[in-house]
Design a protein around this motif. Structure first.
Motif, short mmCIF file in Angstrom:
data_model
loop_
_atom_site.label_atom_id
_atom_site.label_comp_id
_atom_site.label_asym_id
_atom_site.label_seq_id
_atom_site.Cartn_x
_atom_site.Cartn_y
_atom_site.Cartn_z
N TYR A 1 0.80 -1.22 0.00
CA TYR A 1 0.00 0.00 0.00
C TYR A 1 0.84 1.28 0.00
CZ TYR A 1 -3.90 -3.13 1.04
OH TYR A 1 -4.84 -4.13 0.99
N CYS A 2 2.17 1.16 -0.19
CA CYS A 2 3.05 2.33 -0.34
C CYS A 2 2.96 3.28 0.85
CB CYS A 2 2.72 3.09 -1.63
SG CYS A 2 2.80 2.13 -3.14
N MET A 3 3.01 2.74 2.06
CA MET A 3 2.80 3.57 3.24
C MET A 3 3.87 3.30 4.31
SD MET A 3 -1.39 3.41 3.47
CE MET A 3 -1.50 4.35 5.00
N THR A 4 5.13 3.15 3.92
CA THR A 4 6.17 2.82 4.91
C THR A 4 6.23 3.85 6.03
OG1 THR A 4 7.80 3.86 3.45
CG2 THR A 4 7.61 1.47 3.35
N GLY A 5 6.30 5.13 5.70
CA GLY A 5 6.45 6.16 6.71
C GLY A 5 5.20 6.44 7.53
N TRP A 6 4.09 5.88 7.14
CA TRP A 6 2.85 6.07 7.91
C TRP A 6 2.82 5.20 9.15
CZ3 TRP A 6 -1.15 9.41 6.26
CH2 TRP A 6 -0.94 10.01 5.00
N ARG A 7 3.66 4.17 9.19
CA ARG A 7 3.78 3.28 10.34
C ARG A 7 2.43 2.74 10.78
NH1 ARG A 7 6.79 1.29 9.13
NH2 ARG A 7 7.47 0.31 11.06
N ILE A 8 1.83 1.95 9.90
CA ILE A 8 0.53 1.39 10.20
C ILE A 8 0.46 -0.06 9.70
CG2 ILE A 8 -0.50 2.38 8.09
CD1 ILE A 8 -2.30 2.07 11.47
N GLY A 9 0.07 -0.95 10.58
CA GLY A 9 -0.03 -2.36 10.22
C GLY A 9 -1.14 -3.01 11.04
N TRP A 10 -1.16 -4.35 11.03
CA TRP A 10 -2.17 -5.06 11.82
C TRP A 10 -1.72 -6.47 12.09
CZ3 TRP A 10 -2.73 -4.69 6.49
CH2 TRP A 10 -3.03 -5.86 5.79
N MET A 11 -2.40 -7.08 13.03
CA MET A 11 -2.16 -8.49 13.32
C MET A 11 -3.49 -9.18 13.58
SD MET A 11 -0.38 -7.89 17.06
CE MET A 11 0.08 -9.60 17.28
N VAL A 12 -3.55 -10.45 13.23
CA VAL A 12 -4.70 -11.29 13.54
C VAL A 12 -4.23 -12.28 14.60
CG1 VAL A 12 -6.48 -12.83 12.66
CG2 VAL A 12 -5.54 -11.03 11.18
N SER B 1 -2.55 3.11 21.18
CA SER B 1 -3.24 2.81 19.91
C SER B 1 -2.33 3.24 18.78
CB SER B 1 -4.58 3.55 19.81
OG SER B 1 -4.37 4.95 19.79
N ALA B 2 -2.65 2.79 17.59
CA ALA B 2 -1.90 3.20 16.40
C ALA B 2 -2.28 4.65 16.05
CB ALA B 2 -2.21 2.27 15.24
N PRO B 3 -1.43 5.38 15.29
CA PRO B 3 -1.72 6.77 14.94
C PRO B 3 -3.07 6.92 14.23
CG PRO B 3 0.55 6.22 14.39
CD PRO B 3 -0.12 4.94 14.77
N THR B 4 -3.85 7.88 14.67
CA THR B 4 -5.20 8.07 14.15
C THR B 4 -5.20 8.40 12.67
OG1 THR B 4 -5.90 8.83 16.33
CG2 THR B 4 -7.35 9.35 14.48
N LEU B 5 -4.38 9.36 12.25
CA LEU B 5 -4.36 9.75 10.84
C LEU B 5 -3.97 8.57 9.95
CD1 LEU B 5 -2.77 13.33 10.77
CD2 LEU B 5 -5.10 12.68 10.14
N SER B 6 -3.03 7.77 10.41
CA SER B 6 -2.61 6.62 9.62
C SER B 6 -3.72 5.59 9.49
CB SER B 6 -1.36 5.99 10.23
OG SER B 6 -0.28 6.90 10.21
N GLN B 7 -4.52 5.46 10.53
CA GLN B 7 -5.66 4.55 10.45
C GLN B 7 -6.70 5.04 9.46
OE1 GLN B 7 -7.20 2.60 14.05
NE2 GLN B 7 -5.69 3.78 15.23
N VAL B 8 -6.94 6.35 9.44
CA VAL B 8 -7.86 6.92 8.45
C VAL B 8 -7.35 6.63 7.04
CG1 VAL B 8 -8.76 9.10 7.53
CG2 VAL B 8 -8.72 8.71 10.01
N ALA B 9 -6.05 6.81 6.84
CA ALA B 9 -5.46 6.53 5.54
C ALA B 9 -5.61 5.06 5.17
CB ALA B 9 -3.98 6.93 5.54
N ALA B 10 -5.42 4.19 6.14
CA ALA B 10 -5.49 2.75 5.88
C ALA B 10 -6.90 2.32 5.47
CB ALA B 10 -5.04 1.98 7.12
#
Length: 379
Positions: free
Chosen positions: A231-242, A261-270
């Motif tokens: 998703y071309c978002m390395t610097g956004w520092r956003i991921g997930w785990m199951v 929690s993870a960064p709010t703006l990055s979650q919106v982007a995700a």
């Protein structure tokens, strides 16, 4: 098999820092050292972030925005044909915090985790830094750098381990497992009582066909993924785990206390990124063309370079020119302005004769790098 102790630098980042220093002095550098796309996120992703910039950016639910976890559940239903409950998903600060949560959520102090060699350097360094023991299972080019169930069983018989961490597609080799191969590994881990951790950060970047998730084969594995690569978002520092049910509450509590929690703006982007696969498939086509260009170019220079099955790396044997890949990469950067990652980052035993090149950047960068390397190798 090799038991590894001690921290060492993340040489990809060390080379990157040296390259940035040269650029600050006015030098031109071709960046093939760091695995990150040149392209920005999809336009609608950027629009989504702009739309909320005027709002207060408060903490989200510790496991992530409900809309994002629901979107990820739909992703698994659509891409992998498996049902994943949104409540079993924890949104993380990149895959890096996912590994921290996964290791501390699943294992007690001093546990032993098996990894492959070569492999992502932060696996070993991170595990050692957190007080775990590591065991390496060596891979070879002869079997396409793929781990087999037989190798797991043999290694476990020599030195038992509590967990196995494996990426498919893998960094640095790009090796990816077929569904039968992954199924055999999952079954072997279950039989041995080994917790399987599936690093799926390069999913979507498999050039042979759809990536296979461990979730397709059962629900006992810890699955870690990220928006960084596909998703071309390395610097956004956003991921997930199951997370499996038996580890979920402990993992949630660790998330609350370690990261909130993870960064709010990055979650919106995700959330927006999940619906923009056409854009990201176009980026994948660009990597696929670069993959062939770089592989062919390196072989023309006399390097033994296989393209790999996925990700965006070529792991090249430079033994014809050196057995000291760190010095080779430093000289390549200083003398030719080409940044690449030494194999000792991924393999402390045999990495002296390997170098990883990333083809996630532009075609022009790869062409210029190959031209510069030709002069360097023929000096």
């Amino acid at each position: 098999m090799n038991e590894t102790t001690g921290l060492q630098p993340f040489y990809a980042m060390e080379i990157n820092a040296l390259a940035r220093g040269l650029e600050a002095e006015g030098r031109s550098v071709c960046h093939l050292e760091v695995g990150e796309p040149d392209a920005p996120p999809a336009p609608r992703v950027r629009d989504a972030v702009r739309d909320v910039l005027e709002r207060a950016q408060k903490y989200t639910h510790f496991a992530g925005l409900p809309a994002l976890r629901e979107g990820l559940a739909r992703y698994y239903a659509e891409q992998h044909k498996v049902a994943v409950a949104p409540d079993s998903i924890v949104v993380t600060m990149g895959s890096s915090s996912g590994f921290i949560l996964g290791f501390h959520g699943a294992f007690g102090p001093g546990a032993t985790i098996a990894v492959t060699r070569p492999g992502y350097p932060a696996y070993v360094n991170g595990l050692v830094g957190m007080g775990f023991r590591t065991v390496e299972i060596p891979l070879s080019a002869a079997n396409g750098w793929r781990l087999s169930a037989a190798e797991i069983e043999a290694s476990h018989a020599r030195t038992p381990f509590d967990g196995l961490l494996l990426a498919s597609p893998a960094n640095p080799t790009g090796a990816a497992l077929s569904r039968p191969q992954l199924a055999e590994i999952v079954a072997t881990c279950a039989r041995l009582g080994v917790r399987f951790i599936s690093d799926e950060i390069y999913h979507g970047l498999d050039y042979r066909g759809p990536s296979v998730s461990a979730l397709e084969l059962g629900r006992d594995a810890i699955v870690i993924n990220s928006f960084s690569k596909y998703y071309c978002m390395t610097g956004w520092r956003i991921g997930w785990m199951v997370v499996p049910d038996d580890l979920l509450r402990r993992t949630q509590i660790l998330q609350q206390n370690l990261f909130i929690s993870a960064p709010t703006l990055s979650q919106v982007a995700a959330i927006a990124a999940l619906d923009e696969r056409d854009y990201y498939e176009a980026q994948k086509a660009h990597y696929a063309a670069n993959r062939l260009l770089l592989g062919q170019g390196l072989r023309a220079l006399g390097l033994d370079a296989a393209e790999g099955d996925g990700a965006f790396y070529t792991y090249a044997d430079v033994g014809r020119f050196t057995n000291d890949s760190l010095r080779f990469c430093r000289d390549l950067l200083q003398q030719a302005g080409v940044a690449a990652t030494p194999g000792v980052d991924f393999d402390r035993t045999n990495g002296g004769r390997f170098v990883r090149f990333s083809y996630a950047g532009s075609r022009a960068t790869i062409e210029q790098a190959l031209e510069r390397m030709a002069g360097f190798l023929n000096r």
